[in-house]
Design an enzyme around this catalytic site. Structure first.
Site, PDB file in Angstrom:
ATOM      1  N   GLU A 276       0.838  -1.214   0.000  1.00 16.31           N
ATOM      2  CA  GLU A 276       0.000   0.000   0.000  1.00 16.31           C
ATOM      3  C   GLU A 276       0.869   1.259   0.000  1.00 16.31           C
ATOM      4  OE1 GLU A 276      -3.182  -0.061  -0.566  1.00 16.31           O
ATOM      5  OE2 GLU A 276      -3.159  -2.258  -0.542  1.00 16.31           O
ATOM      6  N   ASP A 357       3.976  -4.143  -5.795  1.00 18.42           N
ATOM      7  CA  ASP A 357       4.538  -5.426  -5.352  1.00 18.42           C
ATOM      8  C   ASP A 357       6.064  -5.356  -5.306  1.00 18.42           C
ATOM      9  OD1 ASP A 357       2.160  -6.701  -4.966  1.00 18.42           O
ATOM     10  OD2 ASP A 357       2.200  -7.858  -6.839  1.00 18.42           O
TER      11      ASP A 357
HETATM   12 ZN   LIG Z   1      -2.480  -2.620  -4.766  1.00 15.34          ZN
END
Ligand SMILES: [Zn+2]
Length: 412
Positions: A276, A357
């Protein structure tokens, strides 16, 4: 001529939706007969069978709903009901901006009624059958009532302001309208987590303890400097788990579902938090805002042009030059065109997911916690592990678990 084009657009979208659903269903059936090797790492046999059944049930309900939507849209466009209702409102309330805003809200509320039974069925039959529904009928009804209050309380002043601009600003109204709506959205991004979200869910700062220390240390290390991490009681409605990021600048905030906190280890939660934060650090919020601004600018320019073109309102039985009907038609028909652009928007979104990621992998120092969190989330939410590439390419805002794992393995 105009109506023929609209009929073709309705038919084309429905055909594409049903075609994609059928393709996806066949890909899922194929996957369930001979599961690809990647499946075994994510789910055991019985869980995978449940995920397949869940996906197929959702696809069936989705197809019925899409047919219903197309039928309702065709009925309201071709029956002449909309201009009839507009004339009534105009008679009751001669003041144009006032009656226009009331008309738009009333029509919007009426048109959302047919989706209620689908929503109810989805929550209390489909989701319940797979153990996801945790809320009662009362909560569901309250949510709908609150949604209606918000639609009226926020929607009315915004629409009234927009429709009143024409009289004040003349031909450049749409530039002012765009500025008004965009500014309003920025304000809402700040107010939403503070005022609206707490009306539906309870948000509590993550309590002191090892988990909090570990997560805040990670936020500090990545330069995010969070003061609190909010936990949301998502479990009162659903067992599905998630995490999200809202607001910007000083008003930024990371929210973790309580269901997520219960499912993941502290290391995996740190990976989700890092993901996030990655969205924030990689500038995804301003990028998405810029994209939305561009689309809305184009939308306003188009509405202004359509409102000036007498043929447009007339084709649907509305008086030429009235702005409220043009807004309504734009709202009703815009989705028929935007549908074909959704793969492009999802492509941008999936690129952002890969970037977040990669950021998370770097922040936590290894790929394993990120991969484990992704696998567990797919398992607990019964994600479809074998979507048809055309279906996921069209609809998925997030890459599949296999795609994300592959990308993570390739990052240095
Ligand atoms: Zn995401």
């Amino acid at each position: 001529m105009v109506l023929t084009i609209v009929a073709l657009l309705i038919g084309a979208r429905l055909a594409a939706q049903l075609g994609l659903n059928a393709l996806n269903a066949s890909a899922v059936r194929r996957g369930s007969r001979e599961p690809p090797p990647a499946v075994a790492a994510v789910m055991d046999g019985p869980t995978y069978a449940r995920a397949v059944a869940y996906t197929r049930a959702k696809l069936r309900l989705g197809s019925i709903e899409e047919v219903g939507e197309a039928a309702v849209l065709a009925a309201v466009i071709f029956s002449g009901a909309l201009p009839g209702l507009y004339a009534l409102f105009h008679e009751w309330m001669p003041q144009a901006a006032w009656s226009g805003a009331c008309y738009l809200l009333a029509t919007g509320a009426l048109l959302s009624v047919p989706s209620l039974p689908f929503d109810w069925w989805s929550q209390f039959h489909l989701e319940a059958r797979f153990g996801f529904n945790q809320g009662g009928f009362r909560l569901w009804l309250m949510d709908k009532a609150k949604g209606l209050v918000l639609m009226l309380g926020i929607g009315f002043p915004v629409l009234w302001g927009l429709l009143g601009l024409v009289r004040r600003t003349g031909g450049t109204w749409w530039l002012w309208g765009f500025a008004l709506l965009f500014g309003f959205q920025l304000v809402m991004m700040v107010l939403y987590p503070k005022l609206i979200l707490p009306w539906f869910n309870k948000l509590t700062p993550l309590a002191d303890g090892d988990l909090r220390t570990q997560l805040l240390a990670l936020a500090d290390r990545t330069g995010f400097r969070a003061r609190t991490i909010q936990i949301m009681d998502g479990s009162k409605r659903s067992a599905h788990s998630n995490a999200f990021f809202t607001g910007f600048g000083r008003f930024r905030r990371i929210v973790l579902y309580d269901t997520l906190v219960a499912q993941l280890t502290p290391g995996e939660l740190a990976a989700v938090l890092a993901h996030e934060i990655g969205h924030y650090k990689r500038g995804h919020v301003p990028q998405m805002l810029a994209l939305a601004a561009g689309l809305q600018f184009g939308g306003f320019a188009l509405v202004a042009w359509l409102a000036r073109s007498a043929w447009f309102n007339a084709a649907f039985g509305f008086p030429a030059g009235d702005l409220a009907p043009t807004f309504l038609l734009f709202g009703l028909l815009g989705g028929l065109v935007m549908f074909w652009f959704s793969p492009l928007l999802n492509l941008v979104s999936r690129r952002h997911e890969y970037e977040a990621d990669a950021f998370a992998r770097q922040a936590v120092g290894e790929a394993a916690p990120v991969v484990n969190a992704l696998r567990k989330l797919a398992q607990k939410n019964l994600s479809n592990l074998t979507p048809h590439p055309l279906y996921s390419g069209f609809y998925y805002s997030h890459p599949t678990v296999a795609e994300r794992e592959q990308a993570l393995a390739g990052v240095d």
